[in-house]
Design an enzyme around this catalytic site. Structure first.
Site, PDB file in Angstrom:
ATOM      1  N   ASP A  31      12.530  12.179  -1.485  1.00  0.00           N
ATOM      2  CA  ASP A  31      12.005  12.609  -0.185  1.00  0.00           C
ATOM      3  C   ASP A  31      13.097  13.087   0.760  1.00  0.00           C
ATOM      4  O   ASP A  31      14.290  12.909   0.500  1.00  0.00           O
ATOM      5  CB  ASP A  31      11.196  11.467   0.459  1.00  0.00           C
ATOM      6  CG  ASP A  31      11.908  10.112   0.411  1.00  0.00           C
ATOM      7  OD1 ASP A  31      13.106  10.083   0.124  1.00  0.00           O
ATOM      8  OD2 ASP A  31      11.250   9.097   0.672  1.00  0.00           O
ATOM      9  N   ASN A  59       5.603  -2.089   4.230  1.00  0.00           N
ATOM     10  CA  ASN A  59       4.146  -1.892   4.169  1.00  0.00           C
ATOM     11  C   ASN A  59       3.702  -1.431   2.765  1.00  0.00           C
ATOM     12  O   ASN A  59       2.577  -0.983   2.588  1.00  0.00           O
ATOM     13  CB  ASN A  59       3.683  -0.895   5.243  1.00  0.00           C
ATOM     14  CG  ASN A  59       4.307   0.490   5.082  1.00  0.00           C
ATOM     15  OD1 ASN A  59       5.013   0.752   4.110  1.00  0.00           O
ATOM     16  ND2 ASN A  59       4.045   1.367   6.034  1.00  0.00           N
ATOM     17  N   HIS A  84       5.057   1.061   1.004  1.00  0.00           N
ATOM     18  CA  HIS A  84       5.186   2.487   0.678  1.00  0.00           C
ATOM     19  C   HIS A  84       6.296   2.729  -0.347  1.00  0.00           C
ATOM     20  O   HIS A  84       7.252   1.966  -0.439  1.00  0.00           O
ATOM     21  CB  HIS A  84       5.350   3.358   1.931  1.00  0.00           C
ATOM     22  CG  HIS A  84       6.684   3.349   2.605  1.00  0.00           C
ATOM     23  ND1 HIS A  84       6.836   3.022   3.930  1.00  0.00           N
ATOM     24  CD2 HIS A  84       7.913   3.664   2.168  1.00  0.00           C
ATOM     25  CE1 HIS A  84       8.105   3.132   4.267  1.00  0.00           C
ATOM     26  NE2 HIS A  84       8.790   3.516   3.206  1.00  0.00           N
ATOM     27  N   GLU A 112       2.720   6.706   2.402  1.00  0.00           N
ATOM     28  CA  GLU A 112       2.294   5.649   3.312  1.00  0.00           C
ATOM     29  C   GLU A 112       0.941   5.073   2.887  1.00  0.00           C
ATOM     30  O   GLU A 112       0.194   5.720   2.147  1.00  0.00           O
ATOM     31  CB  GLU A 112       2.178   6.230   4.732  1.00  0.00           C
ATOM     32  CG  GLU A 112       3.490   6.743   5.300  1.00  0.00           C
ATOM     33  CD  GLU A 112       4.406   5.611   5.786  1.00  0.00           C
ATOM     34  OE1 GLU A 112       4.258   4.464   5.324  1.00  0.00           O
ATOM     35  OE2 GLU A 112       5.280   5.893   6.627  1.00  0.00           O
TER      36      GLU A 112
END
Ligand code: GLP
Length: 247
Positions: free
Chosen positions: A67, A136, A138, A143
């Site tokens: 990314d 979280n 990810h 996400e």
């Protein structure tokens, strides 16, 4: 999934670097899928040390990153392109022309994502994909709630991720709000996956990833369906799993 329990961050880094080294030794022209974030920094440091000792050769290795922040140039010191040069590429004999990261400066998301998907295909896919994990759940910048079937796409970062990543920026406002990320589908197409996790802040995400339901609200849970996943995590990251007597 194979889970290796490392005692601390250094042990995790060493174990992960050993797995990456083995991949490079077995297939010197392998395609490594690489990740950023603070978790893999120690892994890269160890790989650089072994390269400097003459134990590793990156001459034929190709690297494709997960990314990049949208809007940052590769020379911005918060870009993932800069991170990769600083922590790995500038310190080993990889050919920089064999390293690939989404172009944060391409404003046309569709164009950049199509280009990046083509890059991954032209490399013949990823042999070993290194992953960190967000608090979280990810992976890359996928996400919670993202569809599992996406390839490279433009992501709107959640407030949680913006806050977590703001520690690298001088102010919250400077954290980009969008990123280009390989999708879950791209990640799942890697031949093997190595996930590294360290610290209590990852314990819940790791527990849900390995033992929870496979749901888009925990993106990493999809890894349960991959047939070659290795997890290297330290005591703190495995704390909930251990408390529950699952390991
Ligand atoms: C970022 C990256 C992820 C990384 C995650 C966790 O959002 N895009 O690839 O896994 O942060 O980072 P850290 O290892 O610093 O906790």
């Amino acid at each position: 999934m194979v889970i290796y329990n490392a005692k601390d961050y250094n042990d995790m880094s060493r174990k992960a670097a050993n797995i990456i080294s083995a991949q490079i030794i077995i297939k010197p022209n392998c395609v490594l899928g690489l990740a950023t974030g603070s978790t893999p920094e120690g892994t890269y440091k160890q790989l650089v040390e072994w390269y400097k000792k003459g134990d590793l050769d990156f001459a034929q290795v190709k690297a494709v990153n997960l990314d990049e922040y949208k809007g940052l140039s590769k020379d911005n010191d918060q870009s993932y392109a800069y991170f990769m040069r600083k922590h790995l590429f500038d310190n080993v004999n990889i050919d920089i022309n064999n390293t690939f990261i989404p172009n944060g400066l391409e404003a046309d998301s569709k164009k950049e994502c199509t280009r990046y998907n083509e890059v991954i295909k032209s490399l013949g896919g990823v042999d070993l994909q290194l992953l960190g994990i967000g608090g979280n759940g990810h992976i890359g910048f996928n996400e919670p709630g993202e569809a599992f079937e996406k390839e490279t796409h433009c992501v709107k970062l959640t407030d949680d991720t913006i806050k977590a990543n703001s520690r690298f920026f001088s102010s919250l406002d400077l954290v980009p709000k969008f990123a280009y990320s390989m999708g879950i589908k791209s990640i799942m197409q890697a031949k093997s996956i190595l996930l590294v996790a360290s610290g209590k802040s990852k314990a819940e995400a790791l527990y849900k990833t390995i033992y929870g339901e496979i749901v888009p609200s925990v993106p990493a849970s999809i890894l349960q369906l991959h047939n070659n996943v290795t997890i290297v995590a330290d005591d703190d990251a495995l704390s909930i799993i251990k408390e529950k007597g699952l390991l």
